[in-house]
Write a protein that holds these residues in place. Structure first.
Motif: not given
Length: 322
Positions: A27-33, A44-55
């Protein structure tokens, strides 16, 4: 290595880090920061999102400097053990780290980068700096080492090495004669700071505006660089020169910040005052090291480097002109 390869390289280490951190698998979606894809750095730095949870997932591909990356992570781990986390003062926490791949997983801190907050037309700079100063003071207190006499000779020795390289042609800097005169001027100023009491702490190591995240109810510090035990002016000069380069055009001759913004920061930062010798000496020192770090030729500077040089020029004139 293409930019796609950089992304793929980060995603390749994600499963192992996720597992070490005890996070769910699906359920994780990556986004390039952010990413750097040049000759010197590939990271590279990525934001990994799963619903409202982010790392936040970070990976450095090049250069291969596992010891440096590990030192930064170790510094952050040490800080998070003692920093008094609260709703309004926070520190990004390391969730997992892999030395071999130079990759880490940290908490996502909600808010906006301080640079962005300060850039808003309605930004209250004094209040934002006061809140940032309070965070920095809390951080340094939690890692306090000792009160000691400030000794500028160590910084001057490093600066003299740079000056020698400039004179020999081994290192290029814009306006070299002007740079060397400023080095000499700092030698002249040094006696007024030597031997006065300052405070030593474990430092952040890279405390600039982009490593402070600010929200309506909180301030967070991120992206440690493995700082050493040193006078707090090492961190504060980095932060204040960064601010002055971008936002300090209204300051009078002889100083880098207007009286209002300077007072705002030290309303929050109460471990030392603006008259602390490490702050007073290391601010002009930081201006010189920022200056020599930029490409000497304007055509070799990236847009951000051009903006930084443009911001440094008035600081050089205000601080070093007699």
């Amino acid at each position: 290595m293409s930019e796609d390869d950089l992304f793929d390289g980060a995603m390749a280490v994600w499963p192992g880090l996720r597992e070490r951190a005890g996070l769910p698998e699906d359920g994780w979606s990556p986004q390039v920061l952010s990413r750097q894809h040049g000759r010197r750095y590939r990271r590279i730095v990525l934001l990994m999102e799963r619903g409202e949870f982010r790392v936040v997932l970070k990976r450095q591909i090049h250069p291969s400097e596992a010891d440096v990356v590990e030192k930064a992570i170790t510094s952050q781990l040490a800080a998070q053990d003692v920093f008094p986390q609260s709703d309004d003062l926070r520190l990004a926490r390391v969730l997992a780290f892999d030395r071999d791949t130079q990759a880490s997983l940290t908490t996502w801190e909600t808010g906006e980068i301080l640079t962005e907050a300060l850039s808003r037309p309605d930004a209250d700079h004094r209040d934002l700096l006061r809140r940032t100063g309070r965070w920095a003071s809390t951080f340094h207190r939690s890692l306090f080492r000792e009160r000691r006499a400030f000794q500028p000779r160590y910084s001057l020795a490093y600066l003299d090495e740079l000056a020698t390289e400039v004179r020999s042609g081994a290192r290029q800097v814009s306006r070299p004669n002007r740079f060397l005169k400023c080095v000499n001027r700092l030698h002249q100023l040094a006696p007024e700071f030597e031997g006065r009491e300052t405070v030593s702490s474990m430092t952040h190591g890279d405390l600039h505006l982009r490593n402070i995240v600010i929200a309506p109810g909180s301030v967070s510090g991120i992206d440690f660089a493995g700082g050493n035990s040193a006078p707090v002016g090492h961190d504060l000069s980095r932060l204040l020169v960064d601010y002055a380069t971008l936002f300090g055009a209204d300051a009078p001759k002889g100083v880098i910040l207007s009286a209002d913004t300077n007072a705002g920061f030290f309303e929050g930062y109460d471990l030392v005052g603006p008259d602390d010798p490490s702050v007073g000496f290391l601010i002009p020192m930081r201006i010189l090291t920022d200056w020599i770090a930029l490409p000497a030729r304007p055509q070799d500077r990236r847009p951000a480097q051009k903006r930084r040089m443009q911001g440094l020029k008035p600081l050089i004139d205000r601080v070093f002109d007699e």
